[in-house]
Motif scaffolding. Structure first.
Motif, PDB file in Angstrom:
ATOM      1  N   VAL A   1       3.996 -14.462  -3.030  1.00  0.00           N
ATOM      2  CA  VAL A   1       4.095 -13.127  -3.627  1.00  0.00           C
ATOM      3  C   VAL A   1       2.912 -12.263  -3.226  1.00  0.00           C
ATOM      4  CG1 VAL A   1       4.021 -11.861  -5.812  1.00  0.00           C
ATOM      5  CG2 VAL A   1       5.536 -13.837  -5.561  1.00  0.00           C
ATOM      6  N   THR A   2       1.700 -12.751  -3.455  1.00  0.00           N
ATOM      7  CA  THR A   2       0.530 -11.925  -3.158  1.00  0.00           C
ATOM      8  C   THR A   2       0.308 -11.776  -1.654  1.00  0.00           C
ATOM      9  OG1 THR A   2      -0.802 -13.917  -3.519  1.00  0.00           O
ATOM     10  CG2 THR A   2      -0.710 -12.307  -5.304  1.00  0.00           C
ATOM     11  N   PHE A   3       0.682 -12.792  -0.881  1.00  0.00           N
ATOM     12  CA  PHE A   3       0.568 -12.672   0.574  1.00  0.00           C
ATOM     13  C   PHE A   3       1.396 -11.502   1.080  1.00  0.00           C
ATOM     14  CE2 PHE A   3       2.741 -13.672   4.602  1.00  0.00           C
ATOM     15  CZ  PHE A   3       1.665 -13.559   5.475  1.00  0.00           C
ATOM     16  N   MET A   4       2.657 -11.420   0.649  1.00  0.00           N
ATOM     17  CA  MET A   4       3.530 -10.348   1.116  1.00  0.00           C
ATOM     18  C   MET A   4       3.036  -8.990   0.621  1.00  0.00           C
ATOM     19  SD  MET A   4       5.778 -11.806   2.996  1.00  0.00           S
ATOM     20  CE  MET A   4       6.960 -10.477   3.174  1.00  0.00           C
ATOM     21  N   LEU A   5       2.650  -8.909  -0.651  1.00  0.00           N
ATOM     22  CA  LEU A   5       2.190  -7.632  -1.196  1.00  0.00           C
ATOM     23  C   LEU A   5       0.933  -7.137  -0.490  1.00  0.00           C
ATOM     24  CD1 LEU A   5       2.718  -8.199  -5.040  1.00  0.00           C
ATOM     25  CD2 LEU A   5       4.116  -6.808  -3.487  1.00  0.00           C
ATOM     26  N   ALA A   6      -0.013  -8.062  -0.245  1.00  0.00           N
ATOM     27  CA  ALA A   6      -1.271  -7.662   0.402  1.00  0.00           C
ATOM     28  C   ALA A   6      -1.053  -7.335   1.868  1.00  0.00           C
ATOM     29  CB  ALA A   6      -2.307  -8.771   0.244  1.00  0.00           C
ATOM     30  N   ALA A   7      -0.242  -8.141   2.566  1.00  0.00           N
ATOM     31  CA  ALA A   7      -0.009  -7.904   3.989  1.00  0.00           C
ATOM     32  C   ALA A   7       0.724  -6.589   4.222  1.00  0.00           C
ATOM     33  CB  ALA A   7       0.774  -9.064   4.599  1.00  0.00           C
TER      34      ALA A   7
ATOM     35  N   LEU B   1       0.319  -3.202  -0.225  1.00  0.00           N
ATOM     36  CA  LEU B   1       0.611  -2.790  -1.596  1.00  0.00           C
ATOM     37  C   LEU B   1      -0.451  -3.266  -2.577  1.00  0.00           C
ATOM     38  CD1 LEU B   1       4.455  -3.508  -1.606  1.00  0.00           C
ATOM     39  CD2 LEU B   1       3.279  -1.322  -1.204  1.00  0.00           C
ATOM     40  N   VAL B   2      -1.213  -4.287  -2.206  1.00  0.00           N
ATOM     41  CA  VAL B   2      -2.307  -4.813  -3.029  1.00  0.00           C
ATOM     42  C   VAL B   2      -3.527  -4.967  -2.140  1.00  0.00           C
ATOM     43  CG1 VAL B   2      -3.132  -6.788  -4.367  1.00  0.00           C
ATOM     44  CG2 VAL B   2      -0.767  -6.037  -4.604  1.00  0.00           C
ATOM     45  N   ASN B   3      -4.667  -4.558  -2.652  1.00  0.00           N
ATOM     46  CA  ASN B   3      -5.891  -4.656  -1.855  1.00  0.00           C
ATOM     47  C   ASN B   3      -7.036  -5.142  -2.739  1.00  0.00           C
ATOM     48  OD1 ASN B   3      -7.836  -4.444   0.135  1.00  0.00           O
ATOM     49  ND2 ASN B   3      -8.096  -2.242  -0.115  1.00  0.00           N
ATOM     50  N   VAL B   4      -7.445  -6.391  -2.524  1.00  0.00           N
ATOM     51  CA  VAL B   4      -8.565  -6.981  -3.261  1.00  0.00           C
ATOM     52  C   VAL B   4      -9.631  -7.374  -2.250  1.00  0.00           C
ATOM     53  CG1 VAL B   4      -9.299  -8.804  -4.835  1.00  0.00           C
ATOM     54  CG2 VAL B   4      -6.981  -7.858  -5.014  1.00  0.00           C
ATOM     55  N   PRO B   5     -10.884  -6.941  -2.425  1.00  0.00           N
ATOM     56  CA  PRO B   5     -11.921  -7.237  -1.420  1.00  0.00           C
ATOM     57  C   PRO B   5     -12.186  -8.721  -1.260  1.00  0.00           C
ATOM     58  CG  PRO B   5     -12.891  -6.306  -3.414  1.00  0.00           C
ATOM     59  CD  PRO B   5     -11.403  -6.152  -3.546  1.00  0.00           C
ATOM     60  N   ALA B   6     -12.551  -9.110  -0.038  1.00  0.00           N
ATOM     61  CA  ALA B   6     -12.839 -10.518   0.260  1.00  0.00           C
ATOM     62  C   ALA B   6     -14.010 -11.036  -0.560  1.00  0.00           C
ATOM     63  CB  ALA B   6     -13.126 -10.686   1.750  1.00  0.00           C
ATOM     64  N   THR B   7     -14.918 -10.148  -0.976  1.00  0.00           N
ATOM     65  CA  THR B   7     -16.058 -10.577  -1.776  1.00  0.00           C
ATOM     66  C   THR B   7     -15.623 -11.120  -3.133  1.00  0.00           C
ATOM     67  OG1 THR B   7     -16.313  -8.266  -2.486  1.00  0.00           O
ATOM     68  CG2 THR B   7     -17.717  -9.038  -0.668  1.00  0.00           C
ATOM     69  N   VAL B   8     -14.414 -10.761  -3.561  1.00  0.00           N
ATOM     70  CA  VAL B   8     -13.844 -11.310  -4.800  1.00  0.00           C
ATOM     71  C   VAL B   8     -12.955 -12.504  -4.478  1.00  0.00           C
ATOM     72  CG1 VAL B   8     -12.327 -10.840  -6.764  1.00  0.00           C
ATOM     73  CG2 VAL B   8     -13.943  -9.095  -5.985  1.00  0.00           C
ATOM     74  N   VAL B   9     -12.101 -12.364  -3.463  1.00  0.00           N
ATOM     75  CA  VAL B   9     -11.105 -13.390  -3.143  1.00  0.00           C
ATOM     76  C   VAL B   9     -11.761 -14.699  -2.723  1.00  0.00           C
ATOM     77  CG1 VAL B   9      -9.247 -14.025  -1.550  1.00  0.00           C
ATOM     78  CG2 VAL B   9      -9.327 -11.723  -2.540  1.00  0.00           C
ATOM     79  N   GLU B  10     -12.723 -14.641  -1.796  1.00  0.00           N
ATOM     80  CA  GLU B  10     -13.305 -15.861  -1.231  1.00  0.00           C
ATOM     81  C   GLU B  10     -14.021 -16.730  -2.279  1.00  0.00           C
ATOM     82  OE1 GLU B  10     -12.913 -17.199   1.638  1.00  0.00           O
ATOM     83  OE2 GLU B  10     -11.848 -15.614   2.677  1.00  0.00           O
TER      84      GLU B  10
ATOM     85  N   ALA C   1      -6.668 -12.887   6.264  1.00  0.00           N
ATOM     86  CA  ALA C   1      -6.873 -13.496   7.573  1.00  0.00           C
ATOM     87  C   ALA C   1      -5.911 -12.933   8.606  1.00  0.00           C
ATOM     88  CB  ALA C   1      -6.697 -15.008   7.478  1.00  0.00           C
ATOM     89  N   LEU C   2      -4.671 -12.590   8.177  1.00  0.00           N
ATOM     90  CA  LEU C   2      -3.706 -12.034   9.119  1.00  0.00           C
ATOM     91  C   LEU C   2      -4.094 -10.623   9.525  1.00  0.00           C
ATOM     92  CD1 LEU C   2      -1.107 -12.681  10.590  1.00  0.00           C
ATOM     93  CD2 LEU C   2       0.178 -11.812   8.636  1.00  0.00           C
ATOM     94  N   GLY C   3      -4.564  -9.823   8.568  1.00  0.00           N
ATOM     95  CA  GLY C   3      -5.161  -8.537   8.877  1.00  0.00           C
ATOM     96  C   GLY C   3      -4.255  -7.504   9.505  1.00  0.00           C
ATOM     97  N   ILE C   4      -2.955  -7.528   9.207  1.00  0.00           N
ATOM     98  CA  ILE C   4      -2.037  -6.545   9.783  1.00  0.00           C
ATOM     99  C   ILE C   4      -2.163  -5.232   9.021  1.00  0.00           C
ATOM    100  CG2 ILE C   4       0.406  -5.949   9.985  1.00  0.00           C
ATOM    101  CD1 ILE C   4       0.983  -8.740  10.831  1.00  0.00           C
ATOM    102  N   ASP C   5      -2.323  -4.155   9.776  1.00  0.00           N
ATOM    103  CA  ASP C   5      -2.393  -2.816   9.191  1.00  0.00           C
ATOM    104  C   ASP C   5      -1.318  -1.971   9.880  1.00  0.00           C
ATOM    105  OD1 ASP C   5      -3.034  -0.488   7.955  1.00  0.00           O
ATOM    106  OD2 ASP C   5      -4.870  -0.111   9.104  1.00  0.00           O
ATOM    107  N   GLU C   6      -0.119  -2.020   9.356  1.00  0.00           N
ATOM    108  CA  GLU C   6       1.021  -1.413  10.029  1.00  0.00           C
ATOM    109  C   GLU C   6       1.975  -0.860   8.999  1.00  0.00           C
ATOM    110  OE1 GLU C   6       4.861  -2.878  12.680  1.00  0.00           O
ATOM    111  OE2 GLU C   6       3.119  -4.179  12.484  1.00  0.00           O
TER     112      GLU C   6
END
Length: 404
Positions: free
Chosen positions: A249-255, A258-267, A330-335
């Protein structure tokens, strides 16, 4: 000693050896052994296309300095990196623009029907963050033959031969030639064409997803913690399903942006999840005491989750949501949205799931066999695995919080 015992013990030793390798490797970030280049390609004026390249800053500095024998770039670039100074990092690269541009354009190229497009650098390099790591954004315009309706992109950036990283991936998103989509390039598949068949693109993303899980040490340790803490097949199936649903769910939303959480929180939370899930099993062993061995081996009968089991599933689900953000980062798609992009993301996720299920199918039956044939050894084995994984998770958690 009976043959089956020797086989089982040898298996446990093998698993323990693998864990030791993981623990000794332990990077502060999950994907420190390889690098990812991001390339966004769009149409410009007639006969022109533009590429925006995102390159890991410290790799670009050392690779370009080594390629051009530019000691001053290395000194200025590493000093700015050590100081964590984005303005200084940009200044170091822009002050040695010729070395940077030559390195990049020698390893990244665009052709149209076999004829090379000519690159022109556009503007200054800027610094951004990707998964908590500084990236250099470089714009290049390419002059191609007029009325070109098909382009080929080739990337050989940060090759294994430079010895700085291994297995560099280039994630390409494009909207040119009346087509849009994504592609994943590496040493085995260094190029793609905008006329590429859909199944070739999906194959690349399947392999990329599989490799991403295999090279994401923290995700594998989380999975091993789930396996070690599960006593029956239904338990690991429920845990794996909970984790899969959540991170999908979160992978699809973030990729999809639609959802953006900084890596400083996620990691840091990913690291904490490893420690918590592994520690949960250790706590269960301590809580059950003398009955731990009996419960580990099972004994038939109908299996129902108790309250602690349902709480564990909830915890796994919540942490799965965070792991999905890590996969997307990690996938980092911006499209922009497209059906092609959606299917590429789904195939990437299927690659992740295939490896995850394969690991469960290999490791869990071996642990079950050990628990039935040698209950005390099985208990010790899962305890040692969980302790090692939990310790590594705590180490990574502290490292990522401190930014080291």
């Amino acid at each position: 000693m009976r043959p089956v015992h020797r086989t089982v013990i040898a298996t446990v030793v093998g698993i323990a050896a693998a864990i030791i390798v993981f623990l000794n490797a332990g990077p502060a970030l999950a994907h420190g052994f390889s690098s990812t280049v991001y390339a966004n390609i769009t149409a410009g004026d007639e006969g022109h296309i533009r590429t925006k390249l995102g390159l890991e800053y410290d790799l670009l500095v050392v690779s370009a300095a080594d390629y051009e024998d530019d000691d001053s770039l290395f000194e200025a670039g590493t000093a700015a990196f050590d100081a964590r100074d984005p303005e200084g990092q940009a200044a170091a690269l822009n002050g040695h623009a010729a070395s940077v541009a030559k390195y990049v354009t020698e390893r990244f190229s665009v052709t149209s029907r076999g004829e090379a497009c000519k690159p022109t650098r556009v503007g200054d390099v800027t610094i951004a963050q990707q998964e908590g790591v500084p990236y250099a954004d470089l714009l290049l315009d390419w002059t191609c033959p007029e009325r070109a309706d098909e382009h080929e992109v080739r990337s050989g950036l940060f090759p294994d031969g430079e010895t700085y990283v291994k297995g560099t991936k280039t994630i390409v998103t494009y909207e040119i030639d009346g087509r849009s989509g994504s592609a994943a390039l590496d040493a085995g598949s260094p190029s793609f064409s905008t006329a590429q068949a859909w199944y070739e693109r999906f194959r690349e993303f399947f392999v990329l997803g599989a490799e991403h899980l295999l090279t994401g040490i923290d995700h594998i340790l989380f999975l091993l913690a789930l396996i070690a803490g599960s006593r029956r097949l239904r338990e690991i199936v429920l845990a794996a399903t909970s984790f899969t649903l959540a991170h999908s769910v979160t992978f699809m939303l973030a990729a999809l942006g639609l959802v953006n959480v900084p890596a400083t929180v996620v990691e840091p939370v990913i690291a904490l999840s490893i420690a918590v899930v592994a520690g949960w099993h250790l706590w269960g062993i301590w809580r059950r005491g003398d009955h731990a061995t009996e419960l580990e081996t099972g004994g038939g009968g109908h299996f129902n989750l108790d309250r602690a089991g349902w709480i564990r599933l909830g915890v796994v689900f919540c942490f799965g949501l965070v792991h999905g953000l890590g996969f997307a980062g990690a996938l980092g798609i911006d499209e922009a949205w497209s059906w092609t992009l959606l299917w590429s993301l789904l195939v990437f996720n299927v690659g992740i799931e295939t490896v995850q299920l394969t690991i469960i199918a290999v490791v869990f039956p071996l642990l079950i066999l050990l628990r039935h044939r040698a209950p005390k050894i099985g208990l010790w084995a899962t305890g040692v695995i969980s302790a090692g994984v939990s310790l590594m998770g705590l180490i990574w958690f502290v490292q990522r919080l401190s930014g080291s």
